[in-house]
Design a protein around this motif. Structure first.
Motif, PDB file in Angstrom:
ATOM      1  N   LEU A 113       0.861  -1.173   0.000  1.00  0.00           N
ATOM      2  CA  LEU A 113       0.000   0.000   0.000  1.00  0.00           C
ATOM      3  C   LEU A 113       0.899   1.224   0.000  1.00  0.00           C
ATOM      4  N   TYR A 114       0.824   2.001  -1.078  1.00  0.00           N
ATOM      5  CA  TYR A 114       1.620   3.206  -1.203  1.00  0.00           C
ATOM      6  C   TYR A 114       0.742   4.426  -0.923  1.00  0.00           C
ATOM      7  N   HIS A 115       1.114   5.176   0.115  1.00  0.00           N
ATOM      8  CA  HIS A 115       0.408   6.410   0.429  1.00  0.00           C
ATOM      9  C   HIS A 115       1.023   7.558  -0.366  1.00  0.00           C
ATOM     10  N   VAL A 146       3.251   2.099   3.298  1.00  0.00           N
ATOM     11  CA  VAL A 146       2.610   2.058   4.629  1.00  0.00           C
ATOM     12  C   VAL A 146       1.910   0.719   4.849  1.00  0.00           C
ATOM     13  N   THR A 147       2.312  -0.295   4.103  1.00  0.00           N
ATOM     14  CA  THR A 147       1.609  -1.584   4.115  1.00  0.00           C
ATOM     15  C   THR A 147       1.459  -2.144   5.522  1.00  0.00           C
ATOM     16  N   LEU A 148       2.561  -2.271   6.229  1.00  0.00           N
ATOM     17  CA  LEU A 148       2.516  -2.887   7.551  1.00  0.00           C
ATOM     18  C   LEU A 148       1.789  -2.002   8.547  1.00  0.00           C
ATOM     19  N   ARG A 149       2.072  -0.723   8.515  1.00  0.00           N
ATOM     20  CA  ARG A 149       1.419   0.190   9.436  1.00  0.00           C
ATOM     21  C   ARG A 149      -0.095   0.223   9.228  1.00  0.00           C
ATOM     22  N   ALA A 150      -0.513   0.124   7.960  1.00  0.00           N
ATOM     23  CA  ALA A 150      -1.940   0.166   7.659  1.00  0.00           C
ATOM     24  C   ALA A 150      -2.640  -1.158   7.909  1.00  0.00           C
ATOM     25  N   GLY A 151      -1.882  -2.255   8.013  1.00  0.00           N
ATOM     26  CA  GLY A 151      -2.480  -3.554   8.309  1.00  0.00           C
ATOM     27  C   GLY A 151      -3.127  -4.234   7.124  1.00  0.00           C
ATOM     28  N   ASN A 156     -11.754   0.121   6.655  1.00  0.00           N
ATOM     29  CA  ASN A 156     -11.004   1.351   6.869  1.00  0.00           C
ATOM     30  C   ASN A 156     -11.364   1.945   8.231  1.00  0.00           C
ATOM     31  N   ASN A 157     -10.365   2.076   9.106  1.00  0.00           N
ATOM     32  CA  ASN A 157     -10.592   2.599  10.456  1.00  0.00           C
ATOM     33  C   ASN A 157     -10.608   4.127  10.521  1.00  0.00           C
ATOM     34  N   ARG A 158     -10.404   4.771   9.383  1.00  0.00           N
ATOM     35  CA  ARG A 158     -10.461   6.241   9.262  1.00  0.00           C
ATOM     36  C   ARG A 158      -9.305   6.959   9.964  1.00  0.00           C
ATOM     37  N   ASP A 159      -8.253   6.195  10.282  1.00  0.00           N
ATOM     38  CA  ASP A 159      -7.063   6.796  10.893  1.00  0.00           C
ATOM     39  C   ASP A 159      -5.786   6.371  10.157  1.00  0.00           C
ATOM     40  N   GLY A 160      -5.963   5.902   8.915  1.00  0.00           N
ATOM     41  CA  GLY A 160      -4.833   5.420   8.134  1.00  0.00           C
ATOM     42  C   GLY A 160      -4.572   3.942   8.288  1.00  0.00           C
TER      43      GLY A 160
END
Length: 590
Positions: free
Chosen positions: A176-178, A188-193, A255-259
């Protein structure tokens, strides 16, 4: 005025004659024009003759790949067990990553096999659109030189910050590329889950709970044990019957709405290990205001997940009539798309299937039911020898009738050694909508559509912003091909970019109605579609001879609506949810 009346007459005659499966009316039209040139002195001018020729000349698709500066090319696939993984790759598509209004191109690297002769590096590539018909490789600068056995691309603004982000699927990994908004991306792949570690293929962003943020659905293909493949090897390549493999459950990330995202697959009821997903489409097929999921499976029944409105889905494909072929057999489903073909406000579903089977067109009967109309609509017998991958509905000539493009190619390179009638590279299909069905016309529209391709991903988008749809053909073991549409904008058109405020910013799930010349045309902003590819997010309406739009109505996922009156044709229009005027306008190029 005499010239204008003549041209209008010729257009009407041409459309009524060419829009059939007969050759005689076409000849009649040409003879009629010759007779007019001979009979009327006013028509014999060079200018008038050129105008008539332009009216009658078919739309041409021109290969501009080399001139555009697109040089990415993978030539060699792995031998042995990894061949099947790499031969199913070949995704990518369009993204306006820098917000300049021009579609850029992203191509997903599907091989980790060292390439001969200094061919392309084993990495993804991002080409920036320079606005003059050329592209520049900005991969390193953008920070997206990903390297894995990739599969597909999805593009969406998942955090509603105004910049499109990218999700890349692959074998055993995903990215996942932000979009940082400055021409660069951050992984942000790992951070975003959202690190899907199975064999991911197509994916779709959509807002299943209408909270204004896009969720993510990821198709997974096979449970793939390289040490124990149920395949026979020829020339070092595995020939496999997909029905001998176990499937793999797809994933739904909320989507948790916090990234960040949460895997809600089990809770939502979309975990099904029988799935062998290759294509996915998020759509509201029953017009209840909630986005549903259609998944095309390979050698397994298709899935249709109906959104229950409480965070869960019910699998209804069998009851709805879209699981199997008319004989009750599973097909090899790959590319998918949907469109309201008959103007009843309900979406039909198309699936491109493996060779030896027909492709599938499912007519929406309303009430949650579909009827297969593939053969009736002229899409059946011609597709049997081909393996259809990418598929997209689009109006190639802007006549107001939605056409269909299918990119074909067999996944097994030595196939012709065993089945002489089947080739690895195959011709594409351009199905023209006649108003009564479809007829295949690819060979009439340029030399590139007469060629054979080992086709996989297909993306449709107007990369030069001239009001007609161009094509990006993504092949395996061969370079991608960018085809510019020349002549599709002779008819009038309207392009619409949606910007949600209460709804998700991309407007996924919105329905747009355009009324012009007494006819209403409807499109829905879908999630996913085609095969492993991302197309132009703008909705492009062909208007035929109508230069004025009486009304544009947008029904947003939030329940809001926006209505515009007396809109000028031949422009790209940005419609913002809650705006009281026409918003920003981008004029057609001269």
């Amino acid at each position: 005025m005499a010239y204008r009346r003549l041209i209008i007459f010729l257009r009407r005659v041409t459309k009524s004659c060419v829009g059939t499966n007969l050759l005689l009316p076409v000849r009649f039209t040409v003879l009629l024009c010759i007779a007019l040139l001979i009979s009327f002195p006013a028509v014999r001018s060079v200018h008038m003759a050129a105008t008539i020729q332009k009216v009658l000349a078919p739309v041409q698709f021109i290969d501009v790949t080399a001139n555009a500066g697109i040089k990415w090319n993978l030539k060699l696939l792995a031998s042995g067990p990894k061949y099947l993984i790499e031969t199913m790759g070949g995704g990518g598509g369009f993204i306006d990553y820098n917000g300049d209004g021009l579609l850029d191109i992203y191509l997903v690297c599907y091989s980790q096999t060292p390439q001969p002769g200094g061919a392309s590096e084993l990495r993804d590539v991002l080409y920036r659109n320079n606005g003059d018909g050329t592209f520049t490789d900005v991969t390193e600068k953008a920070g997206v030189s990903n390297s894995m056995r990739g599969m597909g691309l999805s593009v969406a603004d998942y955090d509603n910050d105004g910049w499109p982000d990218m999700y890349i699927t692959g074998y055993g990994a995903s990215k996942l590329y932000h979009n940082n908004g400055n021409g660069t991306f951050t992984d942000v792949t790992l951070r975003a889950g959202v690190n899907n570690t199975l064999w991911g293929t197509s994916s779709a962003f959509f807002d299943y709970d209408n909270d204004g943020y896009l969720d993510l659905y990821v198709c997974n293909y096979l449970t793939y044990d390289e040490s124990n493949l149920p395949c026979t090897f020829y020339d070092g390549k595995p020939y496999c019957l997909i029905q001998n493999f176990k499937g793999s459950s797809s994933r739904l990330f909320h989507n948790n709405r916090d990234g960040t995202f949460t895997d809600v697959s089990d809770r939502a009821g979309v975990t099904n290990p029988k799935g062998k997903g290759l294509g996915v489409l998020a759509l509201d097929y029953d017009n209840d205001g909630r986005m549903d999921i259609f998944q095309a499976n390979d050698a397994a029944a298709n899935f249709l997940y109906h959104n229950n409105g409480d965070g869960t889905f019910s699998e209804t494909a069998l009851a709805a009539g879209v699981a199997y072929d008319p004989n009750g057999s599973a097909r090899g489903g790959m590319g998918v798309d949907a469109e309201d073909l008959d103007g009843d406000d309900y979406l039909e579903i198309f699936v491109a299937n493996f060779s030896g089977q027909t492709n599938a067109l499912f007519h929406n009967d309303t009430g949650g039911l579909f009827t297969e109309t593939t053969n009736k609509m002229g899409l059946g017998a011609i597709s049997i020898p081909m393996s259809g991958f990418g598929a997209r509905f689009f109006d190639y000539n802007n006549d107001g009738l939605t056409d269909l493009f299918v990119l074909n190619g067999h996944p097994f390179e030595p196939i012709q050694k065993f089945f002489s009638e089947t080739t690895y590279a195959e011709p594409p299909f351009l199905f023209e909508n006649t108003g009564q069905g479809f007829r295949e016309v690819a060979a009439e529209h340029g030399a590139p559509l007469k060629r054979f391709y080992p086709g996989r991903g297909l993306a449709v988008g107007d990369f030069d912003n001239d009001g007609d749809s161009d094509l990006l053909l993504i092949n395996v073991g061969e370079p991608p091909v960018l085809l510019r549409n020349d002549g599709g904008n002779r008819n009038h058109w309207l392009g619409i970019k949606l910007v949600g405020t209460k709804s998700n910013r991309d407007g996924v799930g919105a329905k747009v109605n355009v009324t012009s010349g007494g006819k209403r045309r409807t499109k829905q902003r879908l999630g996913g579609g085609s095969y492993c590819s991302a197309s132009d997010p703008r909705l492009l309406f062909g208007l035929g001879a109508n230069a004025k739009i009486d009304e544009v109505e947008v029904k947003w996922p939030s329940g809001n609506s926006t209505t515009l009156k007396n809109v000028r044709a031949d422009q790209y229009l940005t419609i913002r949810e809650g705006a009281t005027n026409n918003g920003q306008q981008q004029n057609r190029k001269p």
